[in-house]
Enzyme design. Sequence first.
Site, PDB file in Angstrom:
ATOM      1  N   GLY A  15       0.833  -1.201   0.000  1.00  0.00           N
ATOM      2  CA  GLY A  15       0.000   0.000   0.000  1.00  0.00           C
ATOM      3  C   GLY A  15       0.867   1.249   0.000  1.00  0.00           C
ATOM      4  CE  LYS A  16       6.253  -0.178  -2.414  1.00  0.00           C
ATOM      5  NZ  LYS A  16       5.618  -1.496  -2.300  1.00  0.00           N
ATOM      6  N   GLY A  17       1.637   3.094  -2.469  1.00  0.00           N
ATOM      7  CA  GLY A  17       1.065   4.140  -3.337  1.00  0.00           C
ATOM      8  C   GLY A  17       0.236   5.119  -2.532  1.00  0.00           C
ATOM      9  CG  HIS A  41       2.451   2.827  -6.443  1.00  0.00           C
ATOM     10  ND1 HIS A  41       3.380   3.836  -6.369  1.00  0.00           N
ATOM     11  CD2 HIS A  41       2.981   1.783  -5.805  1.00  0.00           C
ATOM     12  CE1 HIS A  41       4.437   3.389  -5.713  1.00  0.00           C
ATOM     13  NE2 HIS A  41       4.212   2.146  -5.372  1.00  0.00           N
ATOM     14  NE  ARG A 142      30.662  -4.541 -17.657  1.00  0.00           N
ATOM     15  CZ  ARG A 142      31.812  -5.143 -17.400  1.00  0.00           C
ATOM     16  NH1 ARG A 142      32.877  -4.444 -17.121  1.00  0.00           N
ATOM     17  NH2 ARG A 142      31.891  -6.446 -17.436  1.00  0.00           N
ATOM     18  CD  GLN A 224       9.560  -3.591  -7.558  1.00  0.00           C
ATOM     19  OE1 GLN A 224      10.591  -2.954  -7.487  1.00  0.00           O
ATOM     20  NE2 GLN A 224       8.684  -3.390  -8.510  1.00  0.00           N
ATOM     21  CB  THR A 239      12.466  -7.454  -8.082  1.00  0.00           C
ATOM     22  OG1 THR A 239      12.375  -6.901  -9.402  1.00  0.00           O
ATOM     23  CG2 THR A 239      13.007  -6.418  -7.100  1.00  0.00           C
ATOM     24  CB  THR A 301       0.422  -9.792 -12.906  1.00  0.00           C
ATOM     25  OG1 THR A 301       0.358  -9.961 -11.491  1.00  0.00           O
ATOM     26  CG2 THR A 301       1.830  -9.407 -13.316  1.00  0.00           C
ATOM     27  NE  ARG A 303       1.778 -12.499 -10.726  1.00  0.00           N
ATOM     28  CZ  ARG A 303       3.089 -12.631 -10.516  1.00  0.00           C
ATOM     29  NH1 ARG A 303       3.641 -13.816 -10.563  1.00  0.00           N
ATOM     30  NH2 ARG A 303       3.836 -11.576 -10.265  1.00  0.00           N
ATOM     31  CG  LEU A 332      -5.853  -1.602  11.820  1.00  0.00           C
ATOM     32  CD1 LEU A 332      -4.845  -2.680  12.232  1.00  0.00           C
ATOM     33  CD2 LEU A 332      -5.762  -0.432  12.794  1.00  0.00           C
TER      34      LEU A 332
HETATM   35  P1  IMP Z   1      10.213  -9.156 -11.553  1.00  0.00           P
HETATM   36  O1  IMP Z   1      10.455  -7.928 -10.771  1.00  0.00           O
HETATM   37  O2  IMP Z   1       9.145  -9.007 -12.592  1.00  0.00           O
HETATM   38  O3  IMP Z   1      11.486  -9.735 -12.112  1.00  0.00           O
HETATM   39  O4  IMP Z   1       9.649 -10.271 -10.546  1.00  0.00           O
HETATM   40  C1  IMP Z   1      10.448 -10.859  -9.525  1.00  0.00           C
HETATM   41  C2  IMP Z   1       9.625 -11.126  -8.268  1.00  0.00           C
HETATM   42  O5  IMP Z   1       9.250  -9.887  -7.695  1.00  0.00           O
HETATM   43  C3  IMP Z   1       8.332 -11.896  -8.517  1.00  0.00           C
HETATM   44  O6  IMP Z   1       8.053 -12.713  -7.402  1.00  0.00           O
HETATM   45  C4  IMP Z   1       7.292 -10.792  -8.615  1.00  0.00           C
HETATM   46  O7  IMP Z   1       6.004 -11.255  -8.290  1.00  0.00           O
HETATM   47  C5  IMP Z   1       7.817  -9.830  -7.561  1.00  0.00           C
HETATM   48  N1  IMP Z   1       7.422  -8.441  -7.793  1.00  0.00           N
HETATM   49  C6  IMP Z   1       7.945  -7.579  -8.686  1.00  0.00           C
HETATM   50  N2  IMP Z   1       7.353  -6.380  -8.583  1.00  0.00           N
HETATM   51  C7  IMP Z   1       6.466  -6.475  -7.585  1.00  0.00           C
HETATM   52  C8  IMP Z   1       5.577  -5.539  -6.974  1.00  0.00           C
HETATM   53  O8  IMP Z   1       5.511  -4.352  -7.316  1.00  0.00           O
HETATM   54  N3  IMP Z   1       4.817  -6.031  -5.958  1.00  0.00           N
HETATM   55  C9  IMP Z   1       4.912  -7.320  -5.514  1.00  0.00           C
HETATM   56  N4  IMP Z   1       5.731  -8.212  -6.049  1.00  0.00           N
HETATM   57  C10 IMP Z   1       6.514  -7.800  -7.075  1.00  0.00           C
END
Ligand code: IMP
Length: 428
Positions: A15-17, A41, A142, A224, A239, A301, A303, A332
């Site tokens: 919930g950083k946004g 976000h 590089r 993230q 990531t 995504t 998901r 909360l």
């Molecule tokens: P990537 O950043 O797309 O390479 O994903 C690597 C991992 O980080 C995966 O488990 C993603 O689901 C997770 N991830 C990347 N960005 C986010 C985010 O903004 N929120 C939650 N999980 C993230």
Amino acid sequence: MSTVVLVGAQWGDEGKGKITDFLAWQAEMVVRYQGGNNAGHTVVANGQTYKLHLIPSGILYADKQCLIGNGVVIDPGVLLQELDTLTEQGVNTSNLRISPRAHVIFPYHQSIDIAEEESKGNLRIGTTCRGIGPAYTDKASRVGMRMIELVDQDELAENLRHTIEAKNKVLSRLYGVEEFFEYNTMLEQYTGYAERLKKYVADVSVLVNNAIDRGAKVLFEGAQGTLLDLDHGTYPYVTSSHPIAAAACLGAGLGPTRINTVVGVAKAYITRVGEGPFPTELHNKLGELIREQGFEFGTTTGRPRRCGWYDAVIARYAARVNGLTYLAITKLDVLSGLETLKICTGYRYKGEIINDFPASLKLLAQCEPVYHEFPGWQEDISAVTDYNDLPQAAKDYLKYLEELSGVPVAIVSVGAERDQTLVLKKIF
Ligand code: IMP
């Protein structure tokens, strides 16, 4: 000097946004310093919903300067789409500036991301498939292209010529993917992007440091979360950038002596998308209930997110590796109505109690959470505007979170709207 770094204290999606948007209101400048359009976000303001992936949340206020630092990887098509959508929603985007040193994502990065995930089978990371990892890989190898090369027609043309050839070979020979990127098509597409984006390119490090020198309030917006950090997260389920606070310096071009305050954002429970061990995960109806009540589906995504109880081992770890000054606790309200709440205070491993988050995923997968149980509260707290008006059970819950991590709670969020925010301590 008034600089605040805001980071995710869990696995992202804290919930950083919403908190960034809240703090951005007091800041003059908002800076993104890592990640790319893997982030998502959602900000709800004045009844409108804004979805941001790359652009700092401060853009929603007309007068804030919004910067994308060198540590970010930029998919220019996505950035332009985001700019267009914001413009259609009536948002002024002229205050955006992008570092010439930020690296650019190309379609082959995305194809390699997908191919790499497929080739891993059960060992896949569960990436967002946005090409983030391959773009950072090129940066470290590089062979990447930065914004400054993108907006220089000759450099772009020259760079793309040999890069496309190399990437086509990687895709076909390494992954068996017969997807051939065509030079002229990509050059035309990226030249178009460059034409539109070049007016935004400016030296972010200079802008940030000048702003700090004149005493401006600067907010660094992390994407993230701590456990997705390439060095400090649950590697390899991480990531490819550094979501922790130290990365604000590296990813925007300033020294560590220029940071005053670090705010860690944590949900009142915890979620995770993608693969990897998750000690407090709820594999039951309660987990589903929290997912439904908290709308725990990815902004990027879509998901479904894995849900579990608040984990204070993780909170302590986040406090340590980020040097947290304050915690901001979000969602909360989602816990309202539950009879009993649990907080994980430590892990049990082979009969021993572990208090520090382990490096070994093998060990983590065998850890059993040790819980402290609380009575829940039944009241709807989404309209509460003052901390003192929270039910006693909610206050006790927050107090215990503070005690366990040793970090004071400064902000509590009880809903998606800007005014559903309780301020316990002044941050700027
Ligand atoms: P990537 O950043 O797309 O390479 O994903 C690597 C991992 O980080 C995966 O488990 C993603 O689901 C997770 N991830 C990347 N960005 C986010 C985010 O903004 N929120 C939650 N999980 C993230």
